[in-house]
Design a protein around this motif. Structure first.
Motif, PDB file in Angstrom:
ATOM      1  N   VAL A   1       0.868  -1.179   0.000  1.00 31.98           N
ATOM      2  CA  VAL A   1       0.000   0.000   0.000  1.00 31.98           C
ATOM      3  C   VAL A   1       0.907   1.231   0.000  1.00 31.98           C
ATOM      4  O   VAL A   1       1.742   1.392   0.888  1.00 31.98           O
ATOM      5  CB  VAL A   1      -0.926   0.008   1.234  1.00 31.98           C
ATOM      6  CG1 VAL A   1      -1.704   1.313   1.314  1.00 31.98           C
ATOM      7  CG2 VAL A   1      -1.881  -1.179   1.184  1.00 31.98           C
ATOM      8  N   THR A   2       0.758   2.066  -1.026  1.00 32.68           N
ATOM      9  CA  THR A   2       1.652   3.219  -1.159  1.00 32.68           C
ATOM     10  C   THR A   2       0.934   4.329  -1.922  1.00 32.68           C
ATOM     11  O   THR A   2      -0.265   4.214  -2.206  1.00 32.68           O
ATOM     12  CB  THR A   2       2.976   2.771  -1.850  1.00 32.68           C
ATOM     13  OG1 THR A   2       3.894   3.857  -1.844  1.00 32.68           O
ATOM     14  CG2 THR A   2       2.732   2.320  -3.292  1.00 32.68           C
ATOM     15  N   GLY A   3       1.693   5.399  -2.250  1.00 34.91           N
ATOM     16  CA  GLY A   3       1.093   6.498  -3.008  1.00 34.91           C
ATOM     17  C   GLY A   3       1.160   6.214  -4.503  1.00 34.91           C
ATOM     18  O   GLY A   3       0.155   6.155  -5.200  1.00 34.91           O
ATOM     19  N   ASN A   4       2.395   6.017  -4.960  1.00 34.99           N
ATOM     20  CA  ASN A   4       2.623   5.815  -6.392  1.00 34.99           C
ATOM     21  C   ASN A   4       3.570   4.644  -6.600  1.00 34.99           C
ATOM     22  O   ASN A   4       4.340   4.287  -5.711  1.00 34.99           O
ATOM     23  CB  ASN A   4       3.269   7.062  -7.000  1.00 34.99           C
ATOM     24  CG  ASN A   4       2.437   8.301  -6.751  1.00 34.99           C
ATOM     25  OD1 ASN A   4       1.268   8.366  -7.107  1.00 34.99           O
ATOM     26  ND2 ASN A   4       3.026   9.290  -6.097  1.00 34.99           N
ATOM     27  N   VAL A   5       3.551   4.094  -7.803  1.00 31.69           N
ATOM     28  CA  VAL A   5       4.502   3.029  -8.115  1.00 31.69           C
ATOM     29  C   VAL A   5       5.082   3.268  -9.507  1.00 31.69           C
ATOM     30  O   VAL A   5       4.372   3.640 -10.438  1.00 31.69           O
ATOM     31  CB  VAL A   5       3.853   1.627  -7.964  1.00 31.69           C
ATOM     32  CG1 VAL A   5       2.747   1.405  -8.992  1.00 31.69           C
ATOM     33  CG2 VAL A   5       4.899   0.524  -8.079  1.00 31.69           C
ATOM     34  N   GLY A   6       6.383   3.114  -9.588  1.00 36.40           N
ATOM     35  CA  GLY A   6       7.074   3.321 -10.867  1.00 36.40           C
ATOM     36  C   GLY A   6       7.159   2.025 -11.663  1.00 36.40           C
ATOM     37  O   GLY A   6       6.795   0.954 -11.164  1.00 36.40           O
TER      38      GLY A   6
ATOM     39  N   ASN B   1       2.051   4.079 -12.231  1.00 29.90           N
ATOM     40  CA  ASN B   1       1.319   5.338 -12.411  1.00 29.90           C
ATOM     41  C   ASN B   1       2.233   6.554 -12.401  1.00 29.90           C
ATOM     42  O   ASN B   1       1.790   7.666 -12.550  1.00 29.90           O
ATOM     43  CB  ASN B   1       0.221   5.484 -11.353  1.00 29.90           C
ATOM     44  CG  ASN B   1       0.779   5.721  -9.975  1.00 29.90           C
ATOM     45  OD1 ASN B   1       1.836   5.190  -9.635  1.00 29.90           O
ATOM     46  ND2 ASN B   1       0.103   6.501  -9.170  1.00 29.90           N
ATOM     47  N   VAL B   2       3.546   6.342 -12.173  1.00 34.17           N
ATOM     48  CA  VAL B   2       4.509   7.444 -12.296  1.00 34.17           C
ATOM     49  C   VAL B   2       5.729   6.940 -13.041  1.00 34.17           C
ATOM     50  O   VAL B   2       5.979   5.740 -13.116  1.00 34.17           O
ATOM     51  CB  VAL B   2       4.964   8.009 -10.914  1.00 34.17           C
ATOM     52  CG1 VAL B   2       3.847   8.782 -10.256  1.00 34.17           C
ATOM     53  CG2 VAL B   2       5.467   6.899 -10.004  1.00 34.17           C
TER      54      VAL B   2
END
Lengths: 120, 294, 295
Positions: A68-73, A114-115
């Protein structure tokens, strides 16, 4: 089921770190019992490229089923996918709040990165 | 927290002078000099080093001569040609093997495959980073060791430290002085920022490099704006750059004339806006107000 | 003296710690001057991130060659999932997760470690494109430059490839990237002389010191050119005197030259008297190279 939440510090009331690869802490929580263990991810903070890859391997070694995090590369996503770990993005607030968001099913399940990759 | 990075593609267009002005004009900021192999911002920020740490990066191999049986396997396997016969170097015993630390990239292939276990492979110190106090708040800067690689990683360290300082002191802006070019350290400086300011100049070289750096920034989907420095050097070229910026959706946020006070301020170890109230100071102030808190 | 070097050729790198001091201007003007004096000259632009020499030399490009760097290609049908490839890789470019091998070619340094360690011979080498080399000619000058793909982090393999194109011309003038780190080292290695271009400002001096340390660490001969020598202060001159570094040329700040530069014209084209200055520079470089060889 164990999940890992990326955090800026090592407590349940610590803020979620929106970054995966370069989060200072992973808070590993057993969502059935509420037990939690903070695990340092500090050695990845200063990595040049490839922090997401190493953090992904780290998460897999911890035996979590979801992150669970904000963004994932893109690199981290590929590793987590290969490890069979779901990535839930868009978490906000504290680790405790993110746990609730996860349980309530309001976080997006990432289908792709998403980033862009970021090295800092 | 917002992060502003100033880059240029082409070197010497005035990045550091502009960053110094922004430092003087802003509040609640941390400065990060990410031009780690030719750092200059500290020269005009009156930096007093408060904390310094060695930068350990990557590994390097070296031959333990007592164990070496001189089979030449490492020389054969090294794709970079880092293994050389000492006879090649002046004043060494001829024919024994040695690894040039400047060429070695630390892949460890020689270490893994040496049949005599004669290769040492460990982390190396390849620079130093500093947290300094300046008249414009804290600043993180670094110095890459002479003839060392891994500048991208050192940039990551500088940014990670700057971010840590900002979080710790509740500062909401990081101003990053970026390196020239479009390679590894530039990518490491640009990723994850909120605003990219490209400083260019009205020369064909400037235009050429601006376009390449714009393409790089667009890859990271970060809002990118431009500033034309020494705009009066070639007004036609300045107009051409403005057109190009409009076509590519890059707002021109500043036009700054050529002025000797930029050099004079540097010699006086300060920023142009603090040094004089000349028209160029006004132009830089207006640019800062225009981009505001990015 | 020429006879004892690679079929008589001399390689001169033009570098600087600080960017924008005039490396490309010096390199192109020197190449043009030498060519007009009858030397067979090659100009090689190793500033592959931002190559600009073509703007001034305006060569007719005759060939374009793609340049790649070796990366692993895994035959998954032969892979047994042992993970040895991931263990040996120092750059996270190949990783084995749950018996599945994943590669990140952009992180690969092309060391062959994974290929060598794979017990099933399941990995072979393939190429990943990082940029291209363009070659051409302008008057008597051979032109070569490398152009790095935008977004590519690794420039050293492309710089190596540019340098491999150098052959037996009389003089190779090699334009280096700014700074003092890996791309610069790759460029100036194996040259006969390094010209450091600086300007007489505190930034120019600070970066010159680093560049001098770098060149000395590589055990190469060097000399300094001060561009826009009448701006700034005496710091650079004092430093050169104190360090016994030869000051080979000083070029005054000239609005006309700067304007010509902005349009992509070489200084020797608008101020032919500068040819004398560059010819003199060349003599001083040759004297430096030969005198130190005799030591």
């Amino acid at each position: 089921m164990k999940i890992a939440i990326t955090a800026q510090d090592n407590e349940l009331h610590s803020a979620v770190d929106p970054r995966f690869g370069r989060a200072r802490w992973f808070i590993v929580i057993d969502i059935d019992t509420g037990d939690f263990v903070p695990v340092s991810n500090a050695k990845n903070l200063d990595t040049g490229q490839g922090a997401g890859i190493q953090a992904g391997r780290h998460a897999a070694e911890l035996g979590v089923k979801a992150v669970v995090t904000g963004n994932v590369g893109p690199k981290a996503f590929r590793i987590l996918k290969a490890a069979g770990i779901d990535v839930h993005i868009g978490a906000k607030g504290t680790v405790e709040e993110a746990t609730c968001q996860f349980k309530a099913g309001v976080l997006g399940l990432a289908k792709q990165a998403n980033v862009e990759g970021h090295w800092a | 927290m917002k992060q502003l990075v100033v880059i240029s593609g082409k070197g010497g267009t005035g990045k550091t002078s502009i960053v110094a002005c922004f430092a003087a004009l802003s509040q609640n900021r941390v400065l990060a000099d990410c031009d780690v192999d030719a750092a200059d911002l500290h020269l005009v920020m009156d930096a007093r080093v408060r904390h310094r740490e060695l930068f350990r990066s990557g590994k390097k191999a070296s031959i333990v001569s007592e164990k070496c049986v001189d089979c030449g396997e490492c020389e054969r396997l090294c794709r970079l040609g880092a293994v050389i016969r000492n006879g090649d170097a002046k004043g060494k015993d001829s024919d024994s093997l040695h690894i040039d630390p400047i060429v070695c990239e630390g892949c460890g292939v020689c270490y893994h495959f040496c049949p005599a276990d004669a290769i040492a492979f460990g982390e190396t110190v390849s620079g130093e980073w500093f947290v300094s106090e300046t008249r414009c708040g804290p600043m993180v800067h670094a110095r890459l060791g002479i003839a060392q690689g891994n500048s991208g990683k050192l940039v990551s360290v500088v940014r990670s430290q700057a971010r840590g300082l900002a979080l710790k002191h509740g500062l909401d802006l990081i101003i990053i002085d970026g390196p020239p070019g479009i390679g590894c350290p530039v990518i490491a400086s640009v990723t994850g920022t909120d605003l990219v300011l490209v400083v260019t100049e009205p020369t064909l070289s400037g235009v050429h490099d601006l376009e390449r750096v714009r393409q790089l920034a667009s890859h990271f989907r970060t809002r990118t704006v431009a500033c034309i420095n020494k705009c009066d050097l070639n007004p036609k070229m300045t107009a051409h750059i403005e057109e190009h910026c409009e076509e590519t959706g890059m707002e021109v946020v500043g036009r700054i004339r050529y002025d000797k006070s930029v050099t004079l301020a540097q010699i006086a170890k300060t920023s142009v806006v603090e040094y004089s109230d000349s028209p160029i100071s006004l132009e830089i102030r207006q640019m800062w107000e225009h981009i505001g808190a990015p | 003296m020429f006879a004892e070097r690679r079929n008589g050729s001399l390689r001169i790198a033009v570098a600087s710690g600080k960017g924008g001091t005039g490396k490309t201007a010096v390199a192109t003007n020197l190449a043009a001057t030498l060519s007009s004096e009858g030397y067979r000259v090659v100009y090689a632009d190793c500033d592959v991130e931002e190559p600009n020499g073509h703007i001034f030399l305006k060569p007719t490009i005759r060939s374009v060659e793609r340049v790649g760097t070796p990366v692993p290609d895994v035959d998954l049908s032969r892979c047994n999932g042992c993970g040895k490839c991931g263990d040996i890789c120092e750059f996270s470019a190949i990783v084995c997760m749950n018996g599945k091998v994943i590669t990140f070619p952009e992180l690969c340094h092309g060391c062959d470690g994974c290929i060598l360690v794979c017990p099933e011979n399941a990995i072979r080498e393939t190429q990943r494109e990082i940029g291209c080399i363009e070659r051409g000619r302008r008057d008597g000058i051979e032109f070569i430059h490398g152009v790095l793909r935008v977004g590519e982090a690794m420039s050293a393999p492309l710089i190596r490839a540019v340098k491999q194109k150098l052959s037996d011309e009389d003089v190779a003038v090699i334009d280096a990237p700014p700074g003092t780190s890996c791309p610069v080292i790759e460029t100036v290695r194996d040259t006969d002389f390094v010209l450091l271009v600086t300007e007489p400002t505190p930034f120019g001096l600070s970066d010159l010191r680093l560049a001098v340390e770098m060149v000395r660490a590589l055990n190469l001969k060097l000399g300094v050119i001060i561009n826009r020598c009448d701006i700034g202060n005496s710091g650079v001159r004092d430093y050169c005197a104190e360090q016994d570094i030869p000051l080979l040329l000083e070029i005054p700040d000239d609005r006309e030259i700067a304007r010509a530069y902005s349009r992509g014209q070489m200084a020797v084209e608008v101020a032919p008297s500068l040819k004398v200055a560059f010819a003199g520079l060349w003599e001083r470089i040759v004297t430096r190279i030969s005198s130190r060889n005799d030591e």
